[in-house]
Design an enzyme around this catalytic site. Structure first.
Site, PDB file in Angstrom:
ATOM      1  NE  ARG A  53      -2.078  -2.256   3.225  1.00 12.81           N
ATOM      2  CZ  ARG A  53      -2.513  -2.668   4.426  1.00 12.81           C
ATOM      3  NH1 ARG A  53      -3.622  -2.181   4.932  1.00 12.81           N
ATOM      4  NH2 ARG A  53      -1.843  -3.576   5.116  1.00 12.81           N
ATOM      5  CB  THR A  91       0.474 -11.326  11.444  1.00  9.10           C
ATOM      6  OG1 THR A  91      -0.876 -11.792  11.527  1.00  9.10           O
ATOM      7  CG2 THR A  91       0.474  -9.964  10.773  1.00  9.10           C
ATOM      8  CG  ASP A  93       2.881  -1.313  10.558  1.00  7.71           C
ATOM      9  OD1 ASP A  93       2.728  -1.628  11.753  1.00  7.71           O
ATOM     10  OD2 ASP A  93       2.009  -1.515   9.689  1.00  7.71           O
ATOM     11  CD  GLU A 153      -7.226  -9.296  10.991  1.00 12.26           C
ATOM     12  OE1 GLU A 153      -6.809  -8.378  10.285  1.00 12.26           O
ATOM     13  OE2 GLU A 153      -7.090  -9.300  12.234  1.00 12.26           O
ATOM     14  CG  ASN A 167      -1.114  -0.430   6.990  1.00  6.95           C
ATOM     15  OD1 ASN A 167      -0.284  -1.259   7.295  1.00  6.95           O
ATOM     16  ND2 ASN A 167      -2.182  -0.195   7.725  1.00  6.95           N
ATOM     17  NE  ARG A 178      27.955  24.771  -0.067  1.00  7.45           N
ATOM     18  CZ  ARG A 178      28.861  24.865  -1.050  1.00  7.45           C
ATOM     19  NH1 ARG A 178      29.139  26.059  -1.565  1.00  7.45           N
ATOM     20  NH2 ARG A 178      29.475  23.801  -1.503  1.00  7.45           N
ATOM     21  CB  ALA A 225      35.639  49.342  -3.632  1.00  7.14           C
TER      22      ALA A 225
HETATM   23  C1  UD1 Z   1      -2.877  -6.432  11.419  1.00  7.26           C
HETATM   24  C2  UD1 Z   1      -3.806  -7.314  12.271  1.00  7.26           C
HETATM   25  C3  UD1 Z   1      -5.079  -6.530  12.603  1.00  7.26           C
HETATM   26  C4  UD1 Z   1      -4.734  -5.245  13.284  1.00  7.26           C
HETATM   27  C5  UD1 Z   1      -3.745  -4.435  12.445  1.00  7.26           C
HETATM   28  C6  UD1 Z   1      -3.257  -3.238  13.230  1.00  7.26           C
HETATM   29  C7  UD1 Z   1      -3.486  -9.651  11.621  1.00  7.26           C
HETATM   30  C8  UD1 Z   1      -4.033 -10.778  10.851  1.00  7.26           C
HETATM   31  N1  UD1 Z   1      -4.137  -8.496  11.532  1.00  7.26           N
HETATM   32  O1  UD1 Z   1      -3.508  -6.182  10.162  1.00  7.26           O
HETATM   33  O2  UD1 Z   1      -5.911  -7.298  13.451  1.00  7.26           O
HETATM   34  O3  UD1 Z   1      -5.904  -4.475  13.523  1.00  7.26           O
HETATM   35  O4  UD1 Z   1      -2.594  -5.218  12.108  1.00  7.26           O
HETATM   36  O5  UD1 Z   1      -2.440  -2.420  12.459  1.00  7.26           O
HETATM   37  O6  UD1 Z   1      -2.497  -9.814  12.306  1.00  7.26           O
HETATM   38  N2  UD1 Z   1       3.958  -9.028   8.230  1.00  7.26           N
HETATM   39  C9  UD1 Z   1       4.982  -9.938   8.061  1.00  7.26           C
HETATM   40  N3  UD1 Z   1       4.743 -11.048   7.325  1.00  7.26           N
HETATM   41  C10 UD1 Z   1       3.540 -11.320   6.766  1.00  7.26           C
HETATM   42  C11 UD1 Z   1       2.502 -10.385   6.937  1.00  7.26           C
HETATM   43  C12 UD1 Z   1       2.750  -9.246   7.685  1.00  7.26           C
HETATM   44  O7  UD1 Z   1       6.087  -9.762   8.539  1.00  7.26           O
HETATM   45  O8  UD1 Z   1       3.404 -12.367   6.121  1.00  7.26           O
HETATM   46  C13 UD1 Z   1       4.233  -7.826   9.037  1.00  7.26           C
HETATM   47  C14 UD1 Z   1       4.087  -6.539   8.253  1.00  7.26           C
HETATM   48  O9  UD1 Z   1       5.339  -6.140   7.726  1.00  7.26           O
HETATM   49  C15 UD1 Z   1       3.598  -5.551   9.309  1.00  7.26           C
HETATM   50  C16 UD1 Z   1       2.892  -6.419  10.309  1.00  7.26           C
HETATM   51  O10 UD1 Z   1       3.291  -7.741  10.062  1.00  7.26           O
HETATM   52  O11 UD1 Z   1       4.665  -4.871   9.944  1.00  7.26           O
HETATM   53  C17 UD1 Z   1       1.372  -6.315  10.198  1.00  7.26           C
HETATM   54  O12 UD1 Z   1       1.013  -6.672   8.885  1.00  7.26           O
HETATM   55  P1  UD1 Z   1      -0.046  -5.828   8.064  1.00  7.26           P
HETATM   56  O13 UD1 Z   1      -0.173  -6.400   6.720  1.00  7.26           O
HETATM   57  O14 UD1 Z   1       0.228  -4.394   8.193  1.00  7.26           O
HETATM   58  O15 UD1 Z   1      -1.374  -6.237   8.917  1.00  7.26           O
HETATM   59  P2  UD1 Z   1      -2.767  -5.480   8.895  1.00  7.26           P
HETATM   60  O16 UD1 Z   1      -3.526  -5.878   7.687  1.00  7.26           O
HETATM   61  O17 UD1 Z   1      -2.558  -4.055   9.137  1.00  7.26           O
HETATM   62 CA    CA Z   2      -0.602  -2.744   9.570  1.00 11.27          CA
END
Ligand code: UD1
Ligand code: CA
Length: 469
Positions: A15, A78, A102, A154, A226, A331, A421
């Site tokens: 995103r 996650t 993040d 979710e 995001n 600078r 000057a």
């Molecule tokens: C996630 C939560 C959601 C919560 C939200 C808050 C889950 C399923 N959902 O959703 O409940 O409200 O955060 O911001 O957990 N990441 C990985 N590997 C992966 C997927 C993600 O390392 O395979 C990391 C991403 O880099 C990120 C974090 O996990 O830092 C969260 O992933 P993201 O895709 O932002 O989750 P959300 O859809 O925001």
């Molecule tokens: Ca997130």
């Protein structure tokens, strides 16, 4: 109590529409992932593992080797991300903090609160939640009639009823380490995204008969980034947080919407920061200064009682009681001592300017050493490029330089000397001497009148008619 942390940072940052991982973007002069890491250290957790993906290089460059890394080859959610850290968690007792990479606004207080709650309540896990104005996109906390949390759903998997819930999952948790491992082993991917959701571990642990706590905190502290709009909003909030801290210490700001202050900047009391100013890096400003409007200081040290108006300075030192600007450019590697005036359209680079020296307008000083009480006439230039190298000049104390002079590479202007000057000075001027480097003036009598007659024009003197016909 054994405490470690797993930070999920392997996401693709789809995103964000960027070639970089979103967690390396800067918020108030610090990468997002570094905010998270620092909050963990501050909360007393130094044992950290980062789940990283293809963009691991830029994350490792920021965090270095003080922390551990786990590689997630495929982004399967996650839950899957935390599974990659299982080797780091196995055999451990105590608690594990799980955070997304993040969320730069997370505070050590929030983390501590969740740890204490888990330990004191004897919980298998504590979820950090918040009440969102607009919960769209977030996972929702579903509670039973007694207010106990039963699961996290979710957004995409929510029923009509669940969509109305405004209490959201921040994606920050504290788990009992052995219980998290047992729940991870049982995750499935039967959901809208066909991913292993970490959020499902909560329902699993409750199903096992464990208790789960909820630490409700301020929504702003949980903000995840995001996309670019969320990055903008978090940056603004962080900036407000930083400015509020300076205000509490006696610094005056006229407009916190147009003023940007990086996290490690220091400002003395009674200093006023005017609109449109950006204070970056390790900038340190003394007391009673006026900075701005529209001034950018990047890694600059400023003494007390100095005014810097509409100017740009970087990697330099400016003394006390100086007047800089408007429209000056200081600078890198410049050192300006006390009581100095650097005025309009003056550029100084890699030079030392001693006390009480004045360059009020349209001057360039590069790679030079300038003594005390020197006066630069308007339009003075140090010609600091000798054709091969940058070599500046040495201008000793009390030198007076007339307007529009060129001081050529390597020249030494001796103490108390004068420069006429319009000179181009190519040789040293002795102390107390006068350097004149310009052609002698020649006046040609009646030149204009003769020229007019040659063109056939009838020249009428000013005192006759005031015009040429
Ligand atoms: C996630 C939560 C959601 C919560 C939200 C808050 C889950 C399923 N959902 O959703 O409940 O409200 O955060 O911001 O957990 N990441 C990985 N590997 C992966 C997927 C993600 O390392 O395979 C990391 C991403 O880099 C990120 C974090 O996990 O830092 C969260 O992933 P993201 O895709 O932002 O989750 P959300 O859809 O925001
Ligand atoms: Ca997130």
């Amino acid at each position: 109590m054994e405490i470690c942390a797993v930070v999920m940072a392997a996401g693709k940052s789809t995103r964000m529409k960027s070639n970089h991982s979103k967690v390396v973007f800067q918020v108030a002069g610090k990468p997002i992932i570094k905010w998270v890491s620092d909050a963990l250290f501050e909360a007393g957790c130094s044992d950290q593992v980062y789940v990283v993906g293809d963009q691991q290089e830029e994350i490792r460059n920021i965090l270095g080797e003080h922390v551990a890394y786990a590689f997630q080859e495929k982004r399967l959610g996650t839950g899957h991300a935390v599974m990659q850290a299982a080797p780091f968690l196995e055999g451990r007792d105590g608690y594990v903090i799980v955070l997304p990479g993040d969320c730069p606004m997370v505070t050590s207080e929030t983390i501590r609160k969740a740890i204490d709650m888990t330990a004191e309540g004897g919980y298998a896990a504590t979820v950090v939640s918040a009440v969102a104005e607009d919960p769209a996109g977030y996972g929702r906390l579903v509670r039973d009639e007694n207010g106990n949390v039963i699961k996290i759903v979710e957004h995409r998997d929510c029923t009509e009823e669940e969509l109305k819930i405004r209490e959201i999952n921040s994606s920050m948790y504290v788990f009992s380490t052995p219980l998290l491992l047992s729940a991870l082993g049982r995750l499935g991917a039967e959901n809208a995204q066909k991913e292993y959701y970490l959020t499902d571990t909560i329902g699993i642990l409750i199903g096992d008969g464990h208790k789960v706590g909820v630490a409700i905190c301020d929504f702003d502290d949980t903000r995840g980034i995001n996309d670019r709009k969320q990055l903008y909003e978090a940056t603004k909030l962080m900036n407000r947080r930083i400015i509020a801290r300076h205000m509490a210490e006696g610094v005056q700001f006229l407009d916190m919407n147009s003023t940007w202050v990086h996290h490690q900047v220091k400002i003395g009391r009674d200093t006023v920061i005017l609109p449109g100013s950006t204070l970056m890096g390790e900038t340190v400003i003394g007391e009673n200064c006026i900075i701005g409007e529209n001034t950018r200081l990047d890694n600059v040290t400023v003494g007390d009682d100095t005014t810097i108006d509409s100017s740009i300075a970087s990697h330099s030192v400016i003394g006390s009681d100086c007047r800089i600007g408007p429209f000056s450019h200081i600078r890198p590697d410049t050192v300006i001592k006390d009581h100095v005036t650097i005025g309009a359209y003056v550029e100084v680079k890699n030079s030392k300017i001693d006390e009480y020296t004045r360059a009020r307008h349209l001057t360039y000083v590069g790679d030079s050493t300038v003594g005390k009480n020197v006066n630069f006439g308007c339009g003075t230039i140090t010609c600091n490029f000798d054709g091969q190298d940058k070599v500046g000049c040495t201008i000793e104390d009390n030198v007076f330089i007339g307007g529009n002079s060129n001081i050529v590479s390597s020249v030494v202007l001796g103490k108390d000397s004068y420069i006429a000057a319009g000179s181009t000075i190519t040789e040293d001027v002795p102390p107390l001497g006068l350097g004149i480097g310009r052609s002698k003036q020649v006046n040609k009598e009646e030149w204009v009148a003769k020229k007019s007659r040659m063109r056939g024009a009838n020249y009428i003197r000013l005192d006759d008619k005031r015009s040429e016909v």
